[in-house]
Scaffold this motif. Structure first.
Motif, PDB file in Angstrom:
ATOM      1  N   ILE A   1      37.814  41.903  34.694  1.00  0.00           N
ATOM      2  CA  ILE A   1      37.351  43.126  35.351  1.00  0.00           C
ATOM      3  C   ILE A   1      37.225  42.906  36.857  1.00  0.00           C
ATOM      4  O   ILE A   1      37.641  43.748  37.660  1.00  0.00           O
ATOM      5  CB  ILE A   1      36.013  43.595  34.736  1.00  0.00           C
ATOM      6  CG1 ILE A   1      36.250  44.081  33.306  1.00  0.00           C
ATOM      7  CG2 ILE A   1      35.363  44.683  35.576  1.00  0.00           C
ATOM      8  CD1 ILE A   1      34.982  44.320  32.515  1.00  0.00           C
ATOM      9  N   ILE A   2      36.666  41.760  37.247  1.00  0.00           N
ATOM     10  CA  ILE A   2      36.525  41.457  38.671  1.00  0.00           C
ATOM     11  C   ILE A   2      37.895  41.377  39.344  1.00  0.00           C
ATOM     12  O   ILE A   2      38.108  41.937  40.425  1.00  0.00           O
ATOM     13  CB  ILE A   2      35.727  40.152  38.876  1.00  0.00           C
ATOM     14  CG1 ILE A   2      34.265  40.361  38.482  1.00  0.00           C
ATOM     15  CG2 ILE A   2      35.831  39.657  40.313  1.00  0.00           C
ATOM     16  CD1 ILE A   2      33.451  39.087  38.408  1.00  0.00           C
ATOM     17  N   LEU A   3      38.840  40.692  38.700  1.00  0.00           N
ATOM     18  CA  LEU A   3      40.185  40.589  39.277  1.00  0.00           C
ATOM     19  C   LEU A   3      40.890  41.947  39.311  1.00  0.00           C
ATOM     20  O   LEU A   3      41.646  42.230  40.243  1.00  0.00           O
ATOM     21  CB  LEU A   3      41.026  39.594  38.478  1.00  0.00           C
ATOM     22  CG  LEU A   3      41.001  38.154  38.961  1.00  0.00           C
ATOM     23  CD1 LEU A   3      41.849  37.278  38.060  1.00  0.00           C
ATOM     24  CD2 LEU A   3      41.472  38.039  40.372  1.00  0.00           C
ATOM     25  N   SER A   4      40.664  42.784  38.306  1.00  0.00           N
ATOM     26  CA  SER A   4      41.283  44.117  38.287  1.00  0.00           C
ATOM     27  C   SER A   4      40.800  44.955  39.458  1.00  0.00           C
ATOM     28  O   SER A   4      41.595  45.605  40.144  1.00  0.00           O
ATOM     29  CB  SER A   4      40.966  44.835  36.971  1.00  0.00           C
ATOM     30  OG  SER A   4      41.472  44.134  35.885  1.00  0.00           O
ATOM     31  N   VAL A   5      39.501  44.955  39.678  1.00  0.00           N
ATOM     32  CA  VAL A   5      38.945  45.722  40.794  1.00  0.00           C
ATOM     33  C   VAL A   5      39.456  45.166  42.123  1.00  0.00           C
ATOM     34  O   VAL A   5      39.838  45.918  43.022  1.00  0.00           O
ATOM     35  CB  VAL A   5      37.398  45.709  40.739  1.00  0.00           C
ATOM     36  CG1 VAL A   5      36.791  46.280  42.002  1.00  0.00           C
ATOM     37  CG2 VAL A   5      36.913  46.467  39.522  1.00  0.00           C
ATOM     38  N   SER A   6      39.499  43.849  42.223  1.00  0.00           N
ATOM     39  CA  SER A   6      39.999  43.218  43.446  1.00  0.00           C
ATOM     40  C   SER A   6      41.483  43.528  43.667  1.00  0.00           C
ATOM     41  O   SER A   6      41.911  43.742  44.803  1.00  0.00           O
ATOM     42  CB  SER A   6      39.775  41.711  43.364  1.00  0.00           C
ATOM     43  OG  SER A   6      40.224  41.083  44.508  1.00  0.00           O
ATOM     44  N   ALA A   7      42.253  43.568  42.586  1.00  0.00           N
ATOM     45  CA  ALA A   7      43.680  43.880  42.704  1.00  0.00           C
ATOM     46  C   ALA A   7      43.892  45.311  43.189  1.00  0.00           C
ATOM     47  O   ALA A   7      44.770  45.565  44.008  1.00  0.00           O
ATOM     48  CB  ALA A   7      44.375  43.675  41.363  1.00  0.00           C
ATOM     49  N   ILE A   8      43.079  46.219  42.699  1.00  0.00           N
ATOM     50  CA  ILE A   8      43.205  47.615  43.120  1.00  0.00           C
ATOM     51  C   ILE A   8      42.814  47.754  44.592  1.00  0.00           C
ATOM     52  O   ILE A   8      43.479  48.450  45.359  1.00  0.00           O
ATOM     53  CB  ILE A   8      42.357  48.531  42.219  1.00  0.00           C
ATOM     54  CG1 ILE A   8      42.963  48.565  40.815  1.00  0.00           C
ATOM     55  CG2 ILE A   8      42.263  49.941  42.794  1.00  0.00           C
ATOM     56  CD1 ILE A   8      42.094  49.217  39.775  1.00  0.00           C
TER      57      ILE A   8
ATOM     58  N   ASN B   1      42.862  45.354  46.974  1.00  0.00           N
ATOM     59  CA  ASN B   1      43.764  44.627  47.867  1.00  0.00           C
ATOM     60  C   ASN B   1      45.234  44.929  47.635  1.00  0.00           C
ATOM     61  O   ASN B   1      46.077  44.461  48.394  1.00  0.00           O
ATOM     62  CB  ASN B   1      43.540  43.116  47.726  1.00  0.00           C
ATOM     63  CG  ASN B   1      42.148  42.716  48.096  1.00  0.00           C
ATOM     64  OD1 ASN B   1      41.527  43.327  48.951  1.00  0.00           O
ATOM     65  ND2 ASN B   1      41.627  41.700  47.445  1.00  0.00           N
ATOM     66  N   SER B   2      45.545  45.667  46.583  1.00  0.00           N
ATOM     67  CA  SER B   2      46.924  45.983  46.217  1.00  0.00           C
ATOM     68  C   SER B   2      47.776  44.711  46.125  1.00  0.00           C
ATOM     69  O   SER B   2      48.815  44.589  46.758  1.00  0.00           O
ATOM     70  CB  SER B   2      47.517  46.966  47.220  1.00  0.00           C
ATOM     71  OG  SER B   2      48.777  47.411  46.775  1.00  0.00           O
ATOM     72  N   SER B   3      47.317  43.784  45.302  1.00  0.00           N
ATOM     73  CA  SER B   3      47.975  42.493  45.155  1.00  0.00           C
ATOM     74  C   SER B   3      48.635  42.370  43.780  1.00  0.00           C
ATOM     75  O   SER B   3      47.960  42.472  42.752  1.00  0.00           O
ATOM     76  CB  SER B   3      46.957  41.370  45.338  1.00  0.00           C
ATOM     77  OG  SER B   3      47.514  40.132  44.989  1.00  0.00           O
ATOM     78  N   SER B   4      49.936  42.143  43.776  1.00  0.00           N
ATOM     79  CA  SER B   4      50.673  42.007  42.515  1.00  0.00           C
ATOM     80  C   SER B   4      50.202  40.801  41.720  1.00  0.00           C
ATOM     81  O   SER B   4      50.103  40.864  40.491  1.00  0.00           O
ATOM     82  CB  SER B   4      52.168  41.858  42.787  1.00  0.00           C
ATOM     83  OG  SER B   4      52.667  42.994  43.419  1.00  0.00           O
ATOM     84  N   LYS B   5      49.918  39.701  42.416  1.00  0.00           N
ATOM     85  CA  LYS B   5      49.472  38.501  41.723  1.00  0.00           C
ATOM     86  C   LYS B   5      48.132  38.718  41.043  1.00  0.00           C
ATOM     87  O   LYS B   5      47.916  38.249  39.925  1.00  0.00           O
ATOM     88  CB  LYS B   5      49.381  37.321  42.693  1.00  0.00           C
ATOM     89  CG  LYS B   5      50.715  36.828  43.148  1.00  0.00           C
ATOM     90  CD  LYS B   5      50.576  35.672  44.108  1.00  0.00           C
ATOM     91  CE  LYS B   5      51.946  35.254  44.595  1.00  0.00           C
ATOM     92  NZ  LYS B   5      51.869  34.177  45.584  1.00  0.00           N
ATOM     93  N   MET B   6      47.237  39.423  41.695  1.00  0.00           N
ATOM     94  CA  MET B   6      45.933  39.689  41.083  1.00  0.00           C
ATOM     95  C   MET B   6      46.074  40.604  39.874  1.00  0.00           C
ATOM     96  O   MET B   6      45.391  40.413  38.870  1.00  0.00           O
ATOM     97  CB  MET B   6      44.971  40.288  42.098  1.00  0.00           C
ATOM     98  CG  MET B   6      44.425  39.299  43.067  1.00  0.00           C
ATOM     99  SD  MET B   6      43.148  40.081  44.050  1.00  0.00           S
ATOM    100  CE  MET B   6      42.662  38.742  45.077  1.00  0.00           C
TER     101      MET B   6
END
Length: 110
Positions: free
Chosen positions: A17-24, A26-31
């Motif tokens: 969940i933390i990585l999902s929110v961070s990916a959204i 930062n718009s990071s494909s790796k995340m």
């Protein structure tokens, strides 16, 4: 042993969940991809009860990762469009593909 799997389930859930929110944010494909991997592991750990339903989040995150890598996510509405596509793919996957093949990487490991 069940306690270990329960702890892993909740640990991977929180990290996913933390990585999902961070990916959204930062718009990071790796995340997106790593969050999808964590949620995939959570889905496997919960496979005897809610695993197939959790798998929808893996499909969403991985399709968003692919779309982001291909630079297809230009507007917030594109996130919704690709999420709907992912839910559709997930629906047909759980209907037509056996659980063994959906969780094949874990079948090879164990």
């Amino acid at each position: 042993m069940a306690v270990v799997f329960t702890i892993l389930f909740f640990l991977f859930s929180i990290l996913g969940i933390i990585l999902s929110v961070s990916a959204i944010k930062n718009s990071s494909s790796k995340m997106y991809f790593f969050a999808g991997l964590l949620i995939y592991a959570v889905s496997f750990l919960g496979s005897f009860s809610i695993g197939l339903y959790i798998l929808v989040f893996t499909f969403i995150l991985w399709i968003l990762a692919i779309a982001n890598q291909l630079m297809l996510l230009k507007k917030p509405s594109h996130h919704l469009m690709y999420s709907i596509l992912a839910v559709t793919v997930w629906f047909f996957a759980i209907i037509f593909i056996d659980d063994y093949w959906l969780f094949y990487p874990f079948a090879v490991l164990f």
